[in-house]
Design an enzyme around this catalytic site. Structure first.
Site, mmCIF file in Angstrom:
data_model
loop_
_atom_site.group_PDB
_atom_site.id
_atom_site.type_symbol
_atom_site.label_atom_id
_atom_site.label_comp_id
_atom_site.label_asym_id
_atom_site.label_seq_id
_atom_site.Cartn_x
_atom_site.Cartn_y
_atom_site.Cartn_z
ATOM 1 N N VAL A 158 43.799 45.052 40.044
ATOM 2 C CA VAL A 158 42.712 44.579 40.743
ATOM 3 C C VAL A 158 41.680 43.405 40.204
ATOM 4 C CG1 VAL A 158 40.460 45.176 41.844
ATOM 5 C CG2 VAL A 158 42.623 46.741 42.179
ATOM 6 N N CYS A 159 41.415 43.873 38.726
ATOM 7 C CA CYS A 159 40.731 42.807 38.165
ATOM 8 C C CYS A 159 41.454 41.249 37.869
ATOM 9 C CB CYS A 159 40.405 43.148 36.752
ATOM 10 S SG CYS A 159 39.363 44.938 36.714
ATOM 11 N N THR A 160 42.757 41.375 37.483
ATOM 12 C CA THR A 160 43.288 40.262 37.629
ATOM 13 C C THR A 160 43.410 39.551 38.778
ATOM 14 O OG1 THR A 160 44.627 41.268 35.813
ATOM 15 C CG2 THR A 160 45.599 39.356 36.780
ATOM 16 N N LEU B 66 40.159 37.958 39.177
ATOM 17 C CA LEU B 66 39.902 36.655 38.339
ATOM 18 C C LEU B 66 40.614 35.593 38.917
ATOM 19 C CD1 LEU B 66 39.556 38.784 35.141
ATOM 20 C CD2 LEU B 66 37.659 37.290 36.139
#
Length: 152
Positions: A45-47, A50
């Site tokens: 999810v973070c990738t 970003l």
């Protein structure tokens, strides 16, 4: 509990993915700041979040605005992550003292040892003008940031 809209944004100085010191107050009077806390580099999810910021970068890094992405990852980890993902904005390390900046903004999950998904728009005067905080599994909507910045 995340800090409230209308309060002065806690100042901090963190190292970026290239080892340079970045201070929030260094943007005061010059740029609005999109302060983007995320749990960990190299996670799904973070990738994705970003990459979405990268895809709309001119909205978040320009003459009026600076994007600062903060996680509890170490500087070397952020360097590799930023290079791998071609992220051309500061990835700030809240590694040591572990989570100190995330705690100041009320978005540190003590049990997990990382920030939750908190985003804050800090105006040129250094005050929080908009925020959203999502649970760890819940991605945020980049369009919301654009609207918040346009409202300044």
């Amino acid at each position: 509990m995340a800090i409230e809209v209308g309060t002065e944004a806690p100042d901090f100085e963190l190292k970026d993915n290239h080892g340079r010191a970045v201070r929030l107050s260094g943007f005061r009077g010059e740029k609005n700041v999109l302060l983007f806390f995320y749990p960990f580099a190299f996670t799904g999810v973070c990738t994705g979040e970003l990459r979405e910021l990268r895809a709309h970068l001119p909205s978040f890094v320009n003459d009026d605005t600076q994007l600062l992405a903060v996680s509890a990852d170490s500087v070397p980890t952020l360097r590799v992550f930023g290079d791998q993902e071609d992220l051309e904005f500061p990835l700030l390390s809240d590694f040591w003292p572990h989570g100190e900046t995330s705690r100041a903004y009320g978005v540190f999950d003590e049990e997990k040892g990382c920030a939750v998904r908190g985003t804050f728009v800090v105006d040129k005067a250094g005050f929080v003008r908009w925020s959203v905080v999502n649970a760890l599994p819940d991605a945020r909507d980049t369009a919301d940031y654009v609207k918040a910045l346009e409202a300044l």
